[in-house]
Write a protein that holds these residues in place. Structure first.
Motif, PDB file in Angstrom:
ATOM      1  N   MET A 132       0.819  -1.209   0.000  1.00 39.29           N
ATOM      2  CA  MET A 132       0.000   0.000   0.000  1.00 39.29           C
ATOM      3  C   MET A 132       0.857   1.264   0.000  1.00 39.29           C
ATOM      4  O   MET A 132       0.384   2.351  -0.248  1.00 39.29           O
ATOM      5  CB  MET A 132      -0.962   0.018   1.197  1.00 39.29           C
ATOM      6  CG  MET A 132      -1.989  -1.116   1.214  1.00 39.29           C
ATOM      7  SD  MET A 132      -2.999  -1.251  -0.285  1.00 39.29           S
ATOM      8  CE  MET A 132      -2.286  -2.701  -1.058  1.00 39.29           C
ATOM      9  N   CYS A 133       2.140   1.100   0.327  1.00 33.29           N
ATOM     10  CA  CYS A 133       3.078   2.229   0.229  1.00 33.29           C
ATOM     11  C   CYS A 133       3.679   2.310  -1.167  1.00 33.29           C
ATOM     12  O   CYS A 133       4.540   3.149  -1.441  1.00 33.29           O
ATOM     13  CB  CYS A 133       4.233   2.078   1.226  1.00 33.29           C
ATOM     14  SG  CYS A 133       3.735   1.852   2.911  1.00 33.29           S
ATOM     15  N   ARG A 190       3.900   8.775  -5.249  1.00 34.34           N
ATOM     16  CA  ARG A 190       3.561   9.589  -4.094  1.00 34.34           C
ATOM     17  C   ARG A 190       2.139   9.227  -3.725  1.00 34.34           C
ATOM     18  O   ARG A 190       1.189   9.696  -4.336  1.00 34.34           O
ATOM     19  CB  ARG A 190       3.644  11.074  -4.423  1.00 34.34           C
ATOM     20  CG  ARG A 190       5.058  11.606  -4.461  1.00 34.34           C
ATOM     21  CD  ARG A 190       5.037  13.114  -4.599  1.00 34.34           C
ATOM     22  NE  ARG A 190       4.237  13.720  -3.529  1.00 34.34           N
ATOM     23  CZ  ARG A 190       4.725  14.034  -2.332  1.00 34.34           C
ATOM     24  NH1 ARG A 190       5.988  13.779  -2.054  1.00 34.34           N
ATOM     25  NH2 ARG A 190       3.961  14.598  -1.430  1.00 34.34           N
ATOM     26  N   LEU A 191       2.010   8.304  -2.790  1.00 33.31           N
ATOM     27  CA  LEU A 191       0.675   7.862  -2.398  1.00 33.31           C
ATOM     28  C   LEU A 191       0.335   8.487  -1.052  1.00 33.31           C
ATOM     29  O   LEU A 191       1.092   8.354  -0.104  1.00 33.31           O
ATOM     30  CB  LEU A 191       0.631   6.334  -2.281  1.00 33.31           C
ATOM     31  CG  LEU A 191       0.908   5.577  -3.574  1.00 33.31           C
ATOM     32  CD1 LEU A 191       1.039   4.085  -3.293  1.00 33.31           C
ATOM     33  CD2 LEU A 191      -0.191   5.838  -4.585  1.00 33.31           C
ATOM     34  N   SER A 192      -0.792   9.162  -1.005  1.00 25.81           N
ATOM     35  CA  SER A 192      -1.177   9.773   0.254  1.00 25.81           C
ATOM     36  C   SER A 192      -2.672  10.075   0.231  1.00 25.81           C
ATOM     37  O   SER A 192      -3.204  10.584  -0.768  1.00 25.81           O
ATOM     38  CB  SER A 192      -0.374  11.064   0.462  1.00 25.81           C
ATOM     39  OG  SER A 192      -1.127  11.980   1.205  1.00 25.81           O
ATOM     40  N   ALA A 193      -3.337   9.744   1.330  1.00 25.45           N
ATOM     41  CA  ALA A 193      -4.771   9.990   1.400  1.00 25.45           C
ATOM     42  C   ALA A 193      -5.068  11.469   1.222  1.00 25.45           C
ATOM     43  O   ALA A 193      -6.091  11.852   0.668  1.00 25.45           O
ATOM     44  CB  ALA A 193      -5.319   9.495   2.736  1.00 25.45           C
ATOM     45  N   VAL A 219      -6.082  13.054  -2.265  1.00 20.64           N
ATOM     46  CA  VAL A 219      -7.364  12.829  -2.943  1.00 20.64           C
ATOM     47  C   VAL A 219      -8.067  14.169  -3.167  1.00 20.64           C
ATOM     48  O   VAL A 219      -8.096  15.015  -2.278  1.00 20.64           O
ATOM     49  CB  VAL A 219      -8.241  11.887  -2.095  1.00 20.64           C
ATOM     50  CG1 VAL A 219      -9.642  11.781  -2.662  1.00 20.64           C
ATOM     51  CG2 VAL A 219      -7.583  10.512  -2.008  1.00 20.64           C
ATOM     52  N   ARG A 246      -3.997   8.086  -6.359  1.00 25.02           N
ATOM     53  CA  ARG A 246      -3.770   9.005  -5.230  1.00 25.02           C
ATOM     54  C   ARG A 246      -3.354   8.242  -3.974  1.00 25.02           C
ATOM     55  O   ARG A 246      -2.445   8.639  -3.282  1.00 25.02           O
ATOM     56  CB  ARG A 246      -5.045   9.771  -4.894  1.00 25.02           C
ATOM     57  CG  ARG A 246      -5.718  10.368  -6.075  1.00 25.02           C
ATOM     58  CD  ARG A 246      -5.060  11.660  -6.497  1.00 25.02           C
ATOM     59  NE  ARG A 246      -5.927  12.325  -7.456  1.00 25.02           N
ATOM     60  CZ  ARG A 246      -5.546  12.796  -8.618  1.00 25.02           C
ATOM     61  NH1 ARG A 246      -4.288  12.705  -8.982  1.00 25.02           N
ATOM     62  NH2 ARG A 246      -6.404  13.367  -9.416  1.00 25.02           N
ATOM     63  N   CYS A 247      -4.086   7.180  -3.693  1.00 22.25           N
ATOM     64  CA  CYS A 247      -3.699   6.422  -2.507  1.00 22.25           C
ATOM     65  C   CYS A 247      -4.217   4.999  -2.579  1.00 22.25           C
ATOM     66  O   CYS A 247      -5.167   4.697  -3.294  1.00 22.25           O
ATOM     67  CB  CYS A 247      -4.151   7.116  -1.219  1.00 22.25           C
ATOM     68  SG  CYS A 247      -5.848   6.879  -0.791  1.00 22.25           S
ATOM     69  N   ARG A 307      -5.098   1.665   0.085  1.00 18.94           N
ATOM     70  CA  ARG A 307      -5.251   1.251   1.474  1.00 18.94           C
ATOM     71  C   ARG A 307      -5.795  -0.158   1.485  1.00 18.94           C
ATOM     72  O   ARG A 307      -6.693  -0.490   0.713  1.00 18.94           O
ATOM     73  CB  ARG A 307      -6.251   2.176   2.199  1.00 18.94           C
ATOM     74  CG  ARG A 307      -5.825   3.628   2.264  1.00 18.94           C
ATOM     75  CD  ARG A 307      -4.611   3.817   3.144  1.00 18.94           C
ATOM     76  NE  ARG A 307      -4.913   3.392   4.499  1.00 18.94           N
ATOM     77  CZ  ARG A 307      -5.458   4.177   5.412  1.00 18.94           C
ATOM     78  NH1 ARG A 307      -5.741   5.433   5.128  1.00 18.94           N
ATOM     79  NH2 ARG A 307      -5.716   3.722   6.615  1.00 18.94           N
ATOM     80  N   ILE A 338      -9.778   8.392   4.580  1.00 17.26           N
ATOM     81  CA  ILE A 338      -9.376   9.143   3.390  1.00 17.26           C
ATOM     82  C   ILE A 338     -10.135  10.469   3.327  1.00 17.26           C
ATOM     83  O   ILE A 338      -9.547  11.528   3.101  1.00 17.26           O
ATOM     84  CB  ILE A 338      -9.624   8.309   2.110  1.00 17.26           C
ATOM     85  CG1 ILE A 338      -8.716   7.068   2.114  1.00 17.26           C
ATOM     86  CG2 ILE A 338      -9.400   9.148   0.866  1.00 17.26           C
ATOM     87  CD1 ILE A 338      -9.008   6.082   0.998  1.00 17.26           C
ATOM     88  N   ALA A 347      -8.526   1.707  -3.656  1.00 20.76           N
ATOM     89  CA  ALA A 347      -7.628   2.613  -4.376  1.00 20.76           C
ATOM     90  C   ALA A 347      -8.428   3.847  -4.766  1.00 20.76           C
ATOM     91  O   ALA A 347      -9.574   3.733  -5.179  1.00 20.76           O
ATOM     92  CB  ALA A 347      -7.080   1.930  -5.627  1.00 20.76           C
TER      93      ALA A 347
END
Ligand code: SF4
Lengths: 415, 375
Positions: free
Chosen positions: A161-162, A233-236, A239, A294-295, A297, A311, A354
């Motif tokens: 997930m990272c 660059r994944l980050s809640a 979004v 975007r993210c 989880r 999120i 996702a």
């Protein structure tokens, strides 16, 4: 007592009449003298064929005995108890035997084999992702998996997930005195299998034993290291309104399986846990939609509802779900209806949520559906701007409601 | 397993919404009370208020059996649970209900052996597996769950299981409806009658509602269309000047109830003279206790329970909410001191409680929610 007796009292498979211990099924409880005697007898029997008779005459009785002890010490460690005792956590011979005969045997890899205080890897290219997790599940074995593959897959998924490729795992075991060694072997075997299937190594570990009644059989704590090979660059918080919320498959299978496997409910089902490693699925998605994801989880504790709430809160967007688009298998739905539980809050161990840019939703779906773990992937909602931080749902019957965080575990309702 | 989608169809729901709107007399407001917590939950879970005409307001009644257990009874239960050798068993939604001395979860953390079960038979299984311990089942619920409690006691007797007893908190629906109808501030124009309870007691016992109090009552189930149809039938009755008990849930509820279930209850339990309801106070003949004949299975007789009355917290307005006098959000502490994490009143605990349902699903302006989901 010679050192050998401490960790190697009696072979489990030795016929009782050979040991003179007819009256006990717990070799670890045998009084010292009988144990010692039996062990010496066993050592002689076992070693006999290896000793050419001619050589014997050159040794004194003492040398002979010492040699025998030497050979015994060199023999591969074996765990002969059928239950974990406090000795297995004491760092002595029993602990060593457990490590060598159970863990090393199953996990064996070049980084673990030196059994150092830690594992040392070569240089790694790329950023690192680092995660930790603890696993306590009752029952330890359930349809579709056990605490072992759950621990390995769960750690892999946190790394996936990272946006990382999982590489190395650690495993710490808290065992309850009296825990069957056979069960430990099964747990360890499924960890090894899960690690092998996912191409990761379990490179370091630890075992502690707590007194009977102080734990529930077996707890596992893991850590994991993954390598970021692709710039992501994944980050809640990334979004934005207009993004689509995608789930990778039918939800709630793990949580309902475990709840029903606890027994006490006379519900017959064919439910199995969905535990699975998600790193290749995540990789396929990231490759298909570069820069548009975007993210990611994994929807574990608290289920999809909890992840989506987190999120929405992090990004300060509204997320609107469409209940009829959320994939739920009929058997999960049936069990949830019976127990008054909302599948949106039920844990999954092999599903991810996702969030992708709205105009890449189709590409994301195609990528996910091309993977065996994502065949039932679906767009279940989208992000909007108002009311920020909230999750809403258009219900099956066309109404609307708020989907909030749960206070604790979902508890079955009575009527 | 059969699915319920046929009772969740959005097109039919829209059609009903139009027909309901057409039945409302301009300028008139309608207040209907759903007696059962299951309906409260269904209304919020499925967002059914969206379908109701603006003139119709639902009042959430006392029908959550967990919500009405008074604090003193919970303290009694903790007392029993803390006796040496006792295993206390109860349903999941009891675990977080606050008594005078915390919750079952707190009692468990203090060391009491408290286990969650799904049915009283599970508790009996635990008793069978632990012959050296005494297993108590904390029984709650209306006539819905009373038969299975009674059957479990009969089973315990038949199997000679002596280390099992029941702490009986079963309540009866009819006296509570009467108490609400008798309360001077009651303001409902009609009632949505409970589904599961009626499957046991039937529809006949509700006939006094139209006869004596002049209010229509429609018994119905828990699916979205069940609830909407019941409201539609209430509006139809009012529009046509009728006032009757109607059964919208005939697929489950026989008019005369379930004679077998009733006779099992009658065999093992008897009415209490009085029982305290949280928020509503003491209501005559509103609860069941284990009868003399089965005294050996009655935890109240086996253990000396303190039986202390604990006054509801001053700030708590559950009584007004249960009677429908206040909407949950009108309570002074709603959403501030009283939340699902820190419930002051029981309506905030069970997901069927009016306050919890409102807090979880309904606390945002319907209009805003509607707009957000249509966009
Ligand atoms: S907000 Fe809390 S105290 Fe007020 S009525 Fe509801 S449950 Fe009772």
């Amino acid at each position: 007592m010679s050192p050998r007796h401490l960790d190697d009292p009696i072979r489990e498979d030795a016929p009782l009449e050979d040991t003179g211990l007819e009256n006990t099924s717990r070799p670890d409880l045998v009084p010292g003298a009988a144990q010692a005697e039996a062990a010496v007898r066993e050592a002689c029997e076992l070693d006999q064929p290896e000793i050419p008779h001619g050589h014997m005459s050159g040794h004194s009785r003492e040398e002979e005995v010492l040699e025998r002890i030497e050979r015994a010490r060199k023999r591969r460690a074996r765990v002969r108890e059928d239950r974990i005792t406090l000795a297995h956590g004491a760092g002595g011979k029993a602990a060593r035997a457990l490590i060598e005969a159970v863990f090393l045997e199953a996990f064996g890899n070049p980084l673990l084999e030196p059994l150092g205080d830690g594992a040392v890897t070569g240089p790694v290219a790329g950023g690192l992702a680092f995660t930790t997790d603890s696993f306590v599940v009752r029952p330890l074995f359930f349809p579709g998996g056990d605490i072992g593959d759950l621990a390995v897959n769960g750690t892999i998924n946190d790394l996936a997930m990272c946006g990382a490729a999982p590489r190395y795992l650690s495993a710490g075991f808290i065992l309850e005195e009296g825990f069957p060694v056979e069960d430990l072997r099964s747990v360890v075997a499924s960890m090894a299998e899960a690690a092998r299937a996912a191409g990761v190594w379990i490179v370091t570990g630890d075992t502690k034993v707590v007194e009977n009644g102080k734990a529930d059989g077996c707890y596992i704590t893991t850590a994991g290291i993954g390598v970021i090979e692709r710039p992501v660059r994944l980050s809640a918080a990334a979004v934005v309104p207009g993004d689509s919320v995608v789930v990778s498959g039918p939800i709630g299978e793990h949580g309902m399986t475990v709840m029903l496997a606890r027994g006490g409910l006379d519900i017959e089902t064919d439910l199995t846990s969905d535990t699975a490693p998600l790193h290749t699925l995540a990789d396929r998605l990231l490759a298909a939609c570069p820069g548009q994801v975007r993210c990611l989880r994994d929807a574990t504790r608290g289920g999809v509802a909890t992840v989506v709430n987190e999120i929405a809160a992090a990004a300060q967007v509204a997320i609107v779900l469409d209940e009829s688009a959320v994939p739920v298998r009929p058997n999960v739905r049936g069990a949830c209806e019976l127990l008054g539980i909302d599948p949106l809050y039920v844990a999954c161990e092999g599903r991810m949520v996702a969030v992708v840019a709205g105009d890449h939703a189709d590409a994301a779906l195609d990528a996910l559906r091309s993977h065996p773990l994502g065949t039932d992937a679906a767009v279940i909602g989208r992000a909007g701007d108002d009311p920020a931080g909230l999750v809403l749902m258009r219900t099956h019957s066309g109404g609307t409601r708020v989907v909030d965080l749960l206070v604790g575990d979902p508890l079955p309702r009575i009527c | 397993m059969r699915f319920v989608d046929e009772y969740r169809d959005a097109d039919q729901a829209h059609a009903l919404a139009d027909r309901m709107a057409a039945l409302c007399r301009p300028g008139r407001r309608y207040q209907f009370m759903e007696v059962c917590g299951g309906h409260t939950h269904a209304i919020y879970k499925h967002g059914l208020e969206d379908y109701l005409p603006d003139a119709v307001e639902m009042i959430h009644g006392p029908g959550c059996p967990v919500c009405v257990i008074p604090m003193g009874r919970l303290d009694d239960a903790f007392h029993i649970a803390e006796q040496p050798g006792v295993i206390m068993t109860t349903f999941g939604d009891m675990m977080r209900v606050p008594g005078g001395r915390g919750t079952f979860l707190d009692a468990k953390a203090r060391g009491a052996d408290i286990r969650m079960v799904y049915s009283p038979l599970d508790a009996l299984k635990i008793a069978h597996a632990n012959p050296g311990r005494h297993v108590v089942f904390m029984a709650v619920g209306f006539e819905t769950t009373a038969p299975s409690t009674a059957l479990t006691i009969l089973r315990a007797e038949a199997e000679g299981i002596g280390n099992f007893s029941v702490f009986c908190n079963h309540v009866t629906i009819i006296p509570s409806i009467k108490a609400i109808l008798d309360s001077p501030d009651q303001r409902a124009d009609g009632f949505v009658g409970p589904g599961h309870v009626s499957a046991v007691i039937g529809c006949r016992p509700y006939e006094f509602v139209p006869r004596v109090y002049g209010k229509p009552l429609v018994v119905t189930g828990f699916e979205p269309l069940d609830v909407l149809r019941a409201v539609h039938q209430l509006l139809t009755q009012l529009a046509e000047g009728r006032c009757e008990v109607e059964n919208q849930y005939a697929r489950v509820v026989p008019w005369d109830g379930n004679a077998r279930a009733l006779s099992v209850i009658g065999r093992v339990m008897e009415l209490r003279g009085y029982f305290e309801w949280r928020g509503l106070g003491w209501i005559p003949h509103s609860a069941l206790k284990i009868s003399e004949r089965y005294a050996a299975y009655d935890a109240e007789r086996i253990f000396q329970i303190p039986g202390v009355r604990v006054a509801d917290p001053k700030a708590c307005q559950c009584g007004e909410v249960l009677k429908g006098v206040l909407k949950p959000w009108e309570c002074k502490v709603f959403g501030t001191a009283c939340t699902p994490e820190t419930p002051i009143g029981t309506c905030m605990v069970s997901s069927e409680g009016a306050c919890a349902a409102y807090y979880n699903f309904g606390r945002f302006s319907r209009k805003r929610v509607r707009e957000a989901t249509r966009r």
